[in-house]
Scaffold this motif. Structure first.
Motif, PDB file in Angstrom:
ATOM      1  N   VAL A  56      52.169  67.872  30.192  1.00 53.13           N
ATOM      2  CA  VAL A  56      51.063  68.650  29.628  1.00 53.13           C
ATOM      3  C   VAL A  56      50.399  69.436  30.756  1.00 53.13           C
ATOM      4  CG1 VAL A  56      50.601  67.159  27.657  1.00 53.13           C
ATOM      5  CG2 VAL A  56      49.515  66.663  29.851  1.00 53.13           C
ATOM      6  N   PHE A  57      49.829  70.574  30.393  1.00 53.14           N
ATOM      7  CA  PHE A  57      49.171  71.440  31.363  1.00 53.14           C
ATOM      8  C   PHE A  57      47.703  71.581  30.976  1.00 53.14           C
ATOM      9  CE2 PHE A  57      53.615  72.491  31.305  1.00 53.14           C
ATOM     10  CZ  PHE A  57      53.946  72.689  32.646  1.00 53.14           C
ATOM     11  N   THR A  58      46.827  71.490  31.953  1.00 47.12           N
ATOM     12  CA  THR A  58      45.398  71.681  31.721  1.00 47.12           C
ATOM     13  C   THR A  58      44.854  72.665  32.741  1.00 47.12           C
ATOM     14  OG1 THR A  58      44.663  69.913  33.214  1.00 47.12           O
ATOM     15  CG2 THR A  58      45.213  69.282  30.941  1.00 47.12           C
ATOM     16  N   ASN A  59      43.748  73.297  32.388  1.00 47.78           N
ATOM     17  CA  ASN A  59      43.058  74.138  33.356  1.00 47.78           C
ATOM     18  C   ASN A  59      42.334  73.246  34.356  1.00 47.78           C
ATOM     19  OD1 ASN A  59      43.789  76.659  32.303  1.00 47.78           O
ATOM     20  ND2 ASN A  59      42.198  76.514  30.735  1.00 47.78           N
ATOM     21  N   ALA A  60      42.376  73.619  35.620  1.00 50.49           N
ATOM     22  CA  ALA A  60      41.715  72.814  36.647  1.00 50.49           C
ATOM     23  C   ALA A  60      40.216  72.723  36.401  1.00 50.49           C
ATOM     24  CB  ALA A  60      41.995  73.403  38.029  1.00 50.49           C
ATOM     25  N   SER A  61      39.662  73.711  35.689  1.00 49.70           N
ATOM     26  CA  SER A  61      38.220  73.720  35.424  1.00 49.70           C
ATOM     27  C   SER A  61      37.831  72.855  34.228  1.00 49.70           C
ATOM     28  CB  SER A  61      37.749  75.151  35.178  1.00 49.70           C
ATOM     29  OG  SER A  61      38.440  75.719  34.064  1.00 49.70           O
ATOM     30  N   ASP A  62      38.801  72.333  33.494  1.00 51.12           N
ATOM     31  CA  ASP A  62      38.516  71.504  32.324  1.00 51.12           C
ATOM     32  C   ASP A  62      38.241  70.080  32.798  1.00 51.12           C
ATOM     33  OD1 ASP A  62      38.350  70.192  29.926  1.00 51.12           O
ATOM     34  OD2 ASP A  62      40.240  70.952  29.105  1.00 51.12           O
ATOM     35  N   ALA A  81      36.378  67.580  31.721  1.00 50.14           N
ATOM     36  CA  ALA A  81      36.365  66.461  30.777  1.00 50.14           C
ATOM     37  C   ALA A  81      37.782  65.966  30.494  1.00 50.14           C
ATOM     38  CB  ALA A  81      35.675  66.876  29.481  1.00 50.14           C
ATOM     39  N   THR A  82      38.686  66.908  30.195  1.00 48.68           N
ATOM     40  CA  THR A  82      40.075  66.521  29.920  1.00 48.68           C
ATOM     41  C   THR A  82      40.734  65.918  31.149  1.00 48.68           C
ATOM     42  OG1 THR A  82      40.291  68.244  28.233  1.00 48.68           O
ATOM     43  CG2 THR A  82      42.323  67.352  29.154  1.00 48.68           C
ATOM     44  N   ASN A  83      40.507  66.539  32.299  1.00 53.22           N
ATOM     45  CA  ASN A  83      41.139  66.047  33.518  1.00 53.22           C
ATOM     46  C   ASN A  83      40.599  64.674  33.927  1.00 53.22           C
ATOM     47  OD1 ASN A  83      42.792  68.318  33.803  1.00 53.22           O
ATOM     48  ND2 ASN A  83      41.170  69.455  34.826  1.00 53.22           N
ATOM     49  N   HIS A  84      39.322  64.432  33.660  1.00 56.27           N
ATOM     50  CA  HIS A  84      38.762  63.113  33.965  1.00 56.27           C
ATOM     51  C   HIS A  84      39.430  62.038  33.111  1.00 56.27           C
ATOM     52  CE1 HIS A  84      35.994  59.928  34.973  1.00 56.27           C
ATOM     53  NE2 HIS A  84      35.648  59.798  33.703  1.00 56.27           N
ATOM     54  N   TRP A  85      39.626  62.340  31.827  1.00 56.56           N
ATOM     55  CA  TRP A  85      40.293  61.384  30.943  1.00 56.56           C
ATOM     56  C   TRP A  85      41.740  61.144  31.395  1.00 56.56           C
ATOM     57  CZ3 TRP A  85      39.975  57.462  28.024  1.00 56.56           C
ATOM     58  CH2 TRP A  85      40.988  57.141  27.116  1.00 56.56           C
ATOM     59  N   LEU A  86      42.439  62.209  31.722  1.00 56.54           N
ATOM     60  CA  LEU A  86      43.821  62.049  32.176  1.00 56.54           C
ATOM     61  C   LEU A  86      43.896  61.314  33.514  1.00 56.54           C
ATOM     62  CD1 LEU A  86      45.288  65.502  31.125  1.00 56.54           C
ATOM     63  CD2 LEU A  86      45.871  63.272  30.173  1.00 56.54           C
ATOM     64  N   ASP A  87      42.904  61.511  34.373  1.00 60.23           N
ATOM     65  CA  ASP A  87      42.882  60.782  35.644  1.00 60.23           C
ATOM     66  C   ASP A  87      42.726  59.277  35.415  1.00 60.23           C
ATOM     67  OD1 ASP A  87      43.261  63.072  37.097  1.00 60.23           O
ATOM     68  OD2 ASP A  87      41.132  63.368  37.560  1.00 60.23           O
ATOM     69  N   LEU A  88      41.983  58.906  34.365  1.00 55.37           N
ATOM     70  CA  LEU A  88      41.887  57.486  34.024  1.00 55.37           C
ATOM     71  C   LEU A  88      43.243  56.949  33.588  1.00 55.37           C
ATOM     72  CD1 LEU A  88      38.520  57.312  32.013  1.00 55.37           C
ATOM     73  CD2 LEU A  88      38.931  56.686  34.395  1.00 55.37           C
ATOM     74  N   LEU A  89      44.002  57.781  32.875  1.00 59.01           N
ATOM     75  CA  LEU A  89      45.337  57.363  32.448  1.00 59.01           C
ATOM     76  C   LEU A  89      46.312  57.339  33.617  1.00 59.01           C
ATOM     77  CD1 LEU A  89      45.649  59.222  29.012  1.00 59.01           C
ATOM     78  CD2 LEU A  89      44.733  56.954  29.522  1.00 59.01           C
ATOM     79  N   THR A 135      49.569  70.701  41.123  1.00 59.96           N
ATOM     80  CA  THR A 135      48.685  71.863  41.022  1.00 59.96           C
ATOM     81  C   THR A 135      49.528  73.130  41.025  1.00 59.96           C
ATOM     82  OG1 THR A 135      46.915  70.676  42.170  1.00 59.96           O
ATOM     83  CG2 THR A 135      46.745  73.076  42.068  1.00 59.96           C
ATOM     84  N   LEU A 136      49.313  73.971  40.027  1.00 58.78           N
ATOM     85  CA  LEU A 136      50.058  75.221  39.884  1.00 58.78           C
ATOM     86  C   LEU A 136      49.065  76.371  39.861  1.00 58.78           C
ATOM     87  CD1 LEU A 136      52.432  74.081  36.979  1.00 58.78           C
ATOM     88  CD2 LEU A 136      52.880  73.960  39.432  1.00 58.78           C
ATOM     89  N   THR A 137      49.353  77.413  40.636  1.00 58.91           N
ATOM     90  CA  THR A 137      48.473  78.587  40.681  1.00 58.91           C
ATOM     91  C   THR A 137      49.194  79.777  40.082  1.00 58.91           C
ATOM     92  OG1 THR A 137      47.395  77.762  42.678  1.00 58.91           O
ATOM     93  CG2 THR A 137      47.107  80.095  42.163  1.00 58.91           C
ATOM     94  N   GLU A 138      48.536  80.390  39.095  1.00 49.83           N
ATOM     95  CA  GLU A 138      49.078  81.586  38.439  1.00 49.83           C
ATOM     96  C   GLU A 138      48.001  82.666  38.479  1.00 49.83           C
ATOM     97  OE1 GLU A 138      50.360  80.583  34.564  1.00 49.83           O
ATOM     98  OE2 GLU A 138      51.842  79.105  35.214  1.00 49.83           O
ATOM     99  N   GLY A 139      48.095  83.576  39.415  1.00 49.11           N
ATOM    100  CA  GLY A 139      47.078  84.617  39.545  1.00 49.11           C
ATOM    101  C   GLY A 139      45.733  84.003  39.890  1.00 49.11           C
ATOM    102  N   PHE A 140      44.745  84.250  39.029  1.00 50.76           N
ATOM    103  CA  PHE A 140      43.410  83.709  39.261  1.00 50.76           C
ATOM    104  C   PHE A 140      43.246  82.316  38.660  1.00 50.76           C
ATOM    105  CE2 PHE A 140      42.790  88.351  39.358  1.00 50.76           C
ATOM    106  CZ  PHE A 140      42.185  88.482  40.594  1.00 50.76           C
ATOM    107  N   TRP A 141      44.263  81.813  37.968  1.00 44.39           N
ATOM    108  CA  TRP A 141      44.141  80.548  37.249  1.00 44.39           C
ATOM    109  C   TRP A 141      44.854  79.426  37.991  1.00 44.39           C
ATOM    110  CZ3 TRP A 141      40.719  80.906  33.501  1.00 44.39           C
ATOM    111  CH2 TRP A 141      40.516  82.152  32.889  1.00 44.39           C
ATOM    112  N   THR A 142      44.225  78.282  38.006  1.00 50.36           N
ATOM    113  CA  THR A 142      44.819  77.076  38.580  1.00 50.36           C
ATOM    114  C   THR A 142      45.012  76.060  37.463  1.00 50.36           C
ATOM    115  OG1 THR A 142      43.752  77.448  40.706  1.00 50.36           O
ATOM    116  CG2 THR A 142      44.561  75.227  40.253  1.00 50.36           C
TER     117      THR A 142
END
Length: 266
Positions: free
Chosen positions: A42-48, A50-58, A69-76
């Motif tokens: 699954v892919f998430t925005n680095a700025s999300d 709440a989602t990333n915190h939940w996934l970090d618990l998992l 970490t993947l960088t695409e233009g201005f998006w991470t």
């Protein structure tokens, strides 16, 4: 012989036996659908956060690997890949936290009455996870306040074979038929007791839409693509329901007022 006492301990034993015998009814409570767990990776925005915190618990629980970490233009973006362990705890694409539910606390009991020759009582109780998985942490539970911990649940019980047991569908039907009121009957006596015992059933689609109408500013049911999801009893005469508006999921609380339902502030 005297019937067994209607104690919290006796009701707890009876309800726990019922919950253990009907674990399939608790799957919506113990198996999560708050994330596309069947998708891997699954892919998430680095700025999300709440989602990333939940996934970090998992990740800490060993269900996902540390994200790339993947960088695409201005998006991470972050890419989370499921582990073998993470795949095995899924059931129909949902993350299952426990085998089922058990009684956490009996909140109240209504003194039993004899109806149609059977002693009938009522218990209002809260539940918690039964046999949670070894990777479920207290921090996970705090992130999901509705998971497993449900208050204001109600079950009717009767005495059978010398012990309290949760009433099955046939026993409930016999009791309801015995309590069917005549048109001129009031709300006193056994009929009033039965009404207090059972309480209102959960609101249906039409009742929920009627409660929403003052808040949708003239938009139609079709335009909003409204449909009802699941409802959970929170207290006497109050339910918390999941509704769908197009692709969006919302949670609302409804309170019974007379013959209708009204929207309540969370």
């Amino acid at each position: 012989m005297r019937p067994p006492a209607a104690t919290p301990e006796a009701y707890t034993e009876a309800i726990n036996h019922h919950l253990a015998s009907h674990r399939e009814q608790a799957q919506d409570k113990v198996c999560l659908s708050n994330f596309p767990y069947a998708t891997n990776p699954v892919f998430t925005n680095a700025s999300d956060t709440a989602t990333n915190h939940w996934l970090d618990l998992l990740v800490k629980a060993g269900l996902y690997r540390q994200p790339d970490t993947l960088t695409e233009g201005f998006w991470t973006k972050l890419r989370y890949t499921q582990t073998d362990k993470g795949h095995t705890v899924l059931k129909e694409g949902r993350l299952c936290l426990a085998k089922g539910l058990k009684v956490e606390r009996i909140e109240s009991v209504l003194p039993p009455e004899t109806i149609a020759g059977a002693l009938v009582g009522k218990a209002v109780f809260s539940t918690t996870l039964d046999a949670p998985a070894d990777w479920v942490t207290e921090e996970m539970r705090r992130e999901l306040p509705g998971e497993g911990h449900l208050t204001g649940q109600t079950l009717l019980l009767t005495v059978q074979d010398g012990a309290w047991q949760v009433m099955d569908a046939a026993q409930l039907q016999r009791s309801q038929m015995a309590q069917a009121p005549s048109p001129e009957a009031g709300t006193s006596g056994l009929r009033g007791w039965w009404q207090r015992l059972t309480g209102p059933t959960e609101p249906d689609d039409d009742a929920i839409w009627t409660a929403l109408m003052p808040h949708v500013h003239g938009l139609s049911r079709e335009a909003l693509q409204f449909r009802k999801g699941s409802c959970e009893r929170q207290a006497e005469g109050r339910f918390r329901c999941v509704i769908h508006l197009g692709d969006r999921e919302e949670r609302i609380s409804l309170m019974r007022e007379g013959e209708s339902w009204v929207l309540q502030d969370e």
